[in-house]
Design an enzyme around this catalytic site. Structure first.
Site, PDB file in Angstrom:
ATOM      1  N   ARG A 156     -12.898   6.247  -0.143  1.00 44.06           N
ATOM      2  CA  ARG A 156     -11.827   7.606   0.204  1.00 44.06           C
ATOM      3  C   ARG A 156     -13.297   8.283  -0.558  1.00 44.06           C
ATOM      4  O   ARG A 156     -14.068   7.896  -1.590  1.00 44.06           O
ATOM      5  CB  ARG A 156     -10.639   7.340  -0.616  1.00 44.06           C
ATOM      6  CG  ARG A 156     -10.174   6.247   0.138  1.00 44.06           C
ATOM      7  CD  ARG A 156      -8.422   5.997  -0.146  1.00 44.06           C
ATOM      8  NE  ARG A 156      -7.623   4.910   0.112  1.00 44.06           N
ATOM      9  CZ  ARG A 156      -6.738   3.636  -0.313  1.00 44.06           C
ATOM     10  NH1 ARG A 156      -6.951   5.061  -1.557  1.00 44.06           N
ATOM     11  NH2 ARG A 156      -6.644   3.304   0.140  1.00 44.06           N
TER      12      ARG A 156
ATOM     13  N   ARG B 189      -0.693  -0.881   7.713  1.00 42.48           N
ATOM     14  CA  ARG B 189      -0.814  -1.250   5.836  1.00 42.48           C
ATOM     15  C   ARG B 189       1.068  -1.253   5.884  1.00 42.48           C
ATOM     16  O   ARG B 189       1.543  -2.165   5.679  1.00 42.48           O
ATOM     17  CB  ARG B 189      -1.142   0.108   5.443  1.00 42.48           C
ATOM     18  CG  ARG B 189      -2.451  -0.505   4.476  1.00 42.48           C
ATOM     19  CD  ARG B 189      -2.768   1.327   4.763  1.00 42.48           C
ATOM     20  NE  ARG B 189      -4.845   1.047   4.632  1.00 42.48           N
ATOM     21  CZ  ARG B 189      -5.097   0.567   3.205  1.00 42.48           C
ATOM     22  NH1 ARG B 189      -4.005   0.573   1.460  1.00 42.48           N
ATOM     23  NH2 ARG B 189      -6.341   0.324   2.947  1.00 42.48           N
TER      24      ARG B 189
ATOM     25  N   ARG C  38      -0.287  10.507   1.363  1.00 41.75           N
ATOM     26  CA  ARG C  38      -1.501  10.167   0.802  1.00 41.75           C
ATOM     27  C   ARG C  38      -2.800  11.185   1.068  1.00 41.75           C
ATOM     28  O   ARG C  38      -3.844  11.440   0.842  1.00 41.75           O
ATOM     29  CB  ARG C  38      -1.822   8.804   0.269  1.00 41.75           C
ATOM     30  CG  ARG C  38      -2.943   8.559  -0.662  1.00 41.75           C
ATOM     31  CD  ARG C  38      -2.960   7.062  -1.314  1.00 41.75           C
ATOM     32  NE  ARG C  38      -2.838   5.896  -0.038  1.00 41.75           N
ATOM     33  CZ  ARG C  38      -3.297   5.000  -0.344  1.00 41.75           C
ATOM     34  NH1 ARG C  38      -2.379   4.664  -1.368  1.00 41.75           N
ATOM     35  NH2 ARG C  38      -3.331   4.238   0.529  1.00 41.75           N
TER      36      ARG C  38
ATOM     37  N   GLY D 246       2.745   3.103  -4.944  1.00 42.06           N
ATOM     38  CA  GLY D 246       2.569   4.058  -6.316  1.00 42.06           C
ATOM     39  C   GLY D 246       2.047   3.232  -7.541  1.00 42.06           C
ATOM     40  O   GLY D 246       1.507   3.774  -8.873  1.00 42.06           O
TER      41      GLY D 246
ATOM     42  N   SER E  17       1.135  -0.727  -0.356  1.00 38.94           N
ATOM     43  CA  SER E  17      -0.342  -0.181  -0.165  1.00 38.94           C
ATOM     44  C   SER E  17       0.854   0.589  -0.023  1.00 38.94           C
ATOM     45  O   SER E  17       1.881   1.653   0.751  1.00 38.94           O
ATOM     46  CB  SER E  17      -0.788  -0.189   1.557  1.00 38.94           C
ATOM     47  OG  SER E  17      -1.637   1.306   1.314  1.00 38.94           O
TER      48      SER E  17
HETATM   49  N1  LIG Z   1      -6.473  -9.958  -3.644  1.00 39.22           N
HETATM   50  C1  LIG Z   1      -6.741  -8.471  -4.349  1.00 39.22           C
HETATM   51  N2  LIG Z   1      -6.354  -7.896  -3.318  1.00 39.22           N
HETATM   52  C2  LIG Z   1      -6.826  -6.163  -4.015  1.00 39.22           C
HETATM   53  C3  LIG Z   1      -7.860  -6.281  -4.956  1.00 39.22           C
HETATM   54  N3  LIG Z   1      -8.117  -5.026  -4.731  1.00 39.22           N
HETATM   55  C4  LIG Z   1      -7.388  -4.852  -4.675  1.00 39.22           C
HETATM   56  N4  LIG Z   1      -5.797  -5.247  -4.250  1.00 39.22           N
HETATM   57  C5  LIG Z   1      -5.290  -4.222  -3.035  1.00 39.22           C
HETATM   58  O1  LIG Z   1      -5.816  -4.101  -1.664  1.00 39.22           O
HETATM   59  C6  LIG Z   1      -5.141  -3.718  -1.010  1.00 39.22           C
HETATM   60  C7  LIG Z   1      -5.406  -2.791  -0.685  1.00 39.22           C
HETATM   61  O2  LIG Z   1      -6.071  -1.295  -1.935  1.00 39.22           O
HETATM   62  P1  LIG Z   1      -6.634  -0.024  -1.195  1.00 39.22           P
HETATM   63  O3  LIG Z   1      -7.545   0.089   0.638  1.00 39.22           O
HETATM   64  O4  LIG Z   1      -7.351   0.227  -2.075  1.00 39.22           O
HETATM   65  O5  LIG Z   1      -5.856  -0.042  -0.398  1.00 39.22           O
HETATM   66  P2  LIG Z   1      -4.219   1.259  -1.030  1.00 39.22           P
HETATM   67  O6  LIG Z   1      -3.743  -0.083  -1.732  1.00 39.22           O
HETATM   68  O7  LIG Z   1      -3.271   2.145  -0.237  1.00 39.22           O
HETATM   69  O8  LIG Z   1      -4.282   2.053  -2.448  1.00 39.22           O
HETATM   70  C8  LIG Z   1      -3.920  -3.553  -2.476  1.00 39.22           C
HETATM   71  O9  LIG Z   1      -2.714  -4.180  -1.823  1.00 39.22           O
HETATM   72  C9  LIG Z   1      -5.237  -3.837  -3.673  1.00 39.22           C
HETATM   73  O10 LIG Z   1      -3.415  -4.112  -4.210  1.00 39.22           O
HETATM   74  C10 LIG Z   1      -8.644  -7.778  -4.853  1.00 39.22           C
HETATM   75  O11 LIG Z   1      -9.521  -7.742  -6.283  1.00 39.22           O
HETATM   76  N5  LIG Z   1      -8.109  -8.323  -5.188  1.00 39.22           N
HETATM   77  N1  LIG Z   2       7.604   7.704  -7.499  1.00 41.71           N
HETATM   78  C1  LIG Z   2       6.629   8.187  -6.685  1.00 41.71           C
HETATM   79  N2  LIG Z   2       7.030   9.598  -5.743  1.00 41.71           N
HETATM   80  C2  LIG Z   2       6.694  10.465  -5.008  1.00 41.71           C
HETATM   81  N3  LIG Z   2       5.010  10.030  -4.824  1.00 41.71           N
HETATM   82  C3  LIG Z   2       5.006   8.609  -4.996  1.00 41.71           C
HETATM   83  C4  LIG Z   2       5.165   8.162  -6.528  1.00 41.71           C
HETATM   84  N4  LIG Z   2       4.562   7.261  -6.994  1.00 41.71           N
HETATM   85  C5  LIG Z   2       4.057   7.835  -6.388  1.00 41.71           C
HETATM   86  N5  LIG Z   2       3.537   8.612  -5.284  1.00 41.71           N
HETATM   87  C6  LIG Z   2       2.784   9.300  -4.336  1.00 41.71           C
HETATM   88  O1  LIG Z   2       2.927   8.079  -3.136  1.00 41.71           O
HETATM   89  C7  LIG Z   2       0.961   7.960  -3.188  1.00 41.71           C
HETATM   90  C8  LIG Z   2       0.650   6.785  -2.923  1.00 41.71           C
HETATM   91  O2  LIG Z   2       0.458   6.335  -4.094  1.00 41.71           O
HETATM   92  P1  LIG Z   2      -1.254   5.461  -4.727  1.00 41.71           P
HETATM   93  O3  LIG Z   2      -0.288   5.267  -6.359  1.00 41.71           O
HETATM   94  O4  LIG Z   2      -2.228   5.629  -4.481  1.00 41.71           O
HETATM   95  O5  LIG Z   2       0.130   4.000  -4.674  1.00 41.71           O
HETATM   96  P2  LIG Z   2      -0.807   2.311  -4.101  1.00 41.71           P
HETATM   97  O6  LIG Z   2      -1.501   2.775  -5.256  1.00 41.71           O
HETATM   98  O7  LIG Z   2       0.247   1.607  -4.592  1.00 41.71           O
HETATM   99  O8  LIG Z   2      -1.455   2.585  -2.871  1.00 41.71           O
HETATM  100  C9  LIG Z   2       0.235   8.670  -3.461  1.00 41.71           C
HETATM  101  O9  LIG Z   2      -0.140  10.088  -3.442  1.00 41.71           O
HETATM  102  C10 LIG Z   2       1.093   9.384  -5.096  1.00 41.71           C
HETATM  103  O10 LIG Z   2       0.864  10.398  -5.425  1.00 41.71           O
END
Ligand SMILES: Nc1nc2c(ncn2[C@@H]2O[C@H](COP(=O)(O)OP(=O)(O)O)[C@@H](O)[C@H]2O)c(=O)[nH]1
Ligand SMILES: Nc1ncnc2c1ncn2[C@@H]1O[C@H](COP(=O)(O)OP(=O)(O)O)[C@@H](O)[C@H]1O
Length: 423
Positions: free
Chosen positions: A211, A315, A304, A183, A180
């Site tokens: 969110r 996380r 974020r 990026g 989490s």
């Molecule tokens: N197994 C599984 N993991 C998922 C799915 N959708 C999202 N995730 C994972 O759940 C985790 C949490 O996602 P999210 O709550 O959106 O938080 P974020 O990763 O911090 O943006 C991340 O590792 C995602 O890759 C899904 O459909 N299946």
């Molecule tokens: N290479 C990077 N350098 C700095 N900030 C980044 C980079 N990649 C992503 N971010 C920032 O980090 C935060 C988390 O990215 P996000 O795409 O939401 O991560 P994830 O989907 O893996 O949870 C966001 O605010 C995004 O703009």
């Protein structure tokens, strides 16, 4: 369910299922097709006997909706779980003389006035619809494919799966995992923004709360635990996992929707989900995204601003294990380091085979238009669809199935189409 497989005739409901139960032999030789003309909307039956996967009779006939493979008859008709929008499937086992309603996976074809059902190799039945739109004319019902066998084992009950037949080939889906805040979402958004016709996002289901900027149906299908657990039990999910205290999962439908639009499907899922997909019959590219350091990961998560302190701590704790698994589990063939965003994005495009001079197009999903009235015959891997009717030219369409690939979940690809004009 019974009524789904019956039809009205002279104001009485006849059930095909009860006919089979009491007169199985008679029913296997029973043709109802000529009655259909006077019976309104309900589909008619042409029931024929197919032995050991060989279609011995019935081609060119109007409405074959039952096929026999070994000791089993598959009746393809009626409605699915009372839903008149989708075709239902029932199985009759000759040895026990029992009927069963399998769990039907994937989005199936809509009912229409006539179908031909043809037994193919690899546990598939080809279903050709009459008078349907070009994107809804060719379907495969998998009754014993690797996917069906795997799901049967997982769900512990009888399973069949639909897969639409599509011309042309598609590229493998892309699975992206990583802790989490690393990026993933940012990289996926960049890819879809730059190549909107090429990539499509598989919208997962989750029980976590949205969110503030997240939209239902776009970022996730937000759902509750009881509903999602029931859907998992109904076989609607390709994979699911409990992540950071919530349930997440990829529905079969979410992959089909992207495939149907001709785009390459991207799945943002955790390592457990990636492991399930890897073990499944879905052939995908697996990418793991690593942070440059745990400190940077924490900074990004905090910046974020979408999680509470408690959630951030959870996380971060999970991140250590995920990174370890991502690097060492053998699931991921590509590891990307997201330090500098632009550089990481460039590396992602490189590994997906996108470079600056190569043209980037979506995969064109080509439909298959069939003549409204036709007969169907099979010779080896070729299916001949002959136009019929006095006012027509009687052209023939040949479907070459020798190079089909893919299948459920998603779509069956690689049908080659030939058109033979009548002289
Ligand atoms: N197994 C599984 N993991 C998922 C799915 N959708 C999202 N995730 C994972 O759940 C985790 C949490 O996602 P999210 O709550 O959106 O938080 P974020 O990763 O911090 O943006 C991340 O590792 C995602 O890759 C899904 O459909 N299946
Ligand atoms: N290479 C990077 N350098 C700095 N900030 C980044 C980079 N990649 C992503 N971010 C920032 O980090 C935060 C988390 O990215 P996000 O795409 O939401 O991560 P994830 O989907 O893996 O949870 C966001 O605010 C995004 O703009």
């Amino acid at each position: 369910m019974l009524s789904g497989f019956g039809f009205f005739c002279s104001n009485r409901l006849f059930s095909l299922r009860s006919l089979f139960t009491f007169f199985p032999k008679f029913c296997l030789r029973l043709s109802w097709k000529h009655r259909k003309a006077s019976m309104g909307e309900a589909a008619a039956f042409f029931v024929d006997h197919l032995v050991n996967g060989q279609h011995t009779n019935g081609f060119g006939e109007d409405r074959d909706t039952t096929v026999q493979i070994g000791d089993r008859s598959y009746v393809i008709d009626g409605s699915h779980e009372g839903n008149p929008l989708f075709l239902g499937v029932q199985i009759h086992d000759k040895t026990t003389n029992k009927w069963s309603s399998p769990t039907v996976l994937g989005t199936g074809p809509k009912p229409c006035k006539g179908y031909s059902a043809i037994v193919l190799k690899q546990g598939r039945i080809l279903v050709i619809k009459k008078g349907s739109a070009s994107d809804d004319s060719i379907w495969f019902l998998e009754v014993d494919s690797p996917f069906v066998r795997e799901q049967r084992k997982l769900l512990g009950r009888e399973v069949v799966a639909w897969s639409k037949g599509v011309r042309g080939n598609a590229e493998k889906p892309i699975v992206i995992s990583g802790p989490s805040g690393v990026g993933k979402g940012t990289l996926i958004t960049m890819l879809m923004k730059e190549f909107p016709s090429m990539f499509g996002f598989s919208v997962s289901h989750t029980t976590r709360s949205p969110r503030c900027m997240e939209k239902n149906g776009v970022h996730y299908h937000f759902t509750d635990k009881t509903v999602m657990e029931k859907e998992i039990n109904d076989g609607k999910f390709l994979e699911f996992a409990s992540v950071h205290g919530n349930l997440y999962g990829t529905s079969i439908e979410s992959v089909e929707v992207v495939t149907d639009s001709g785009k390459r499907c991207i799945l943002d899922i955790d390592v457990q989900g990636a492991r399930s997909v890897k073990a499944s019959s879905l052939d995908a590219v697996f990418i793991f995204v690593c942070p440059p350091s745990m400190k940077e990961l924490e900074d990004r998560l905090r910046a974020r601003g979408t999680e509470t302190e408690e959630q951030i701590q959870k996380r971060l704790r999970n991140a250590e294990a995920e990174i370890k698994a991502g690097k060492s589990s053998g699931i991921f063939e590509h590891i990307l380091y997201n330090d500098n965003l632009e550089e990481c994005y460039k590396n992602l495009k490189n590994l997906l085979g996108i470079n600056d001079d190569a043209p980037v197009n979506g995969v064109e999903v080509e439909g298959i238009s069939l003549p409204k009235e036709h007969t169907v015959t099979k010779k080896e891997d070729k299916i001949m669809i002959q136009e019929t009717g006095e006012a027509t030219k009687n052209d023939m369409i040949v479907l070459d199935l020798s190079s089909i690939n893919g299948g459920a979940p998603g779509r069956t690809r690689g049908i080659v189409l030939d058109s033979v004009k009548s002289s």
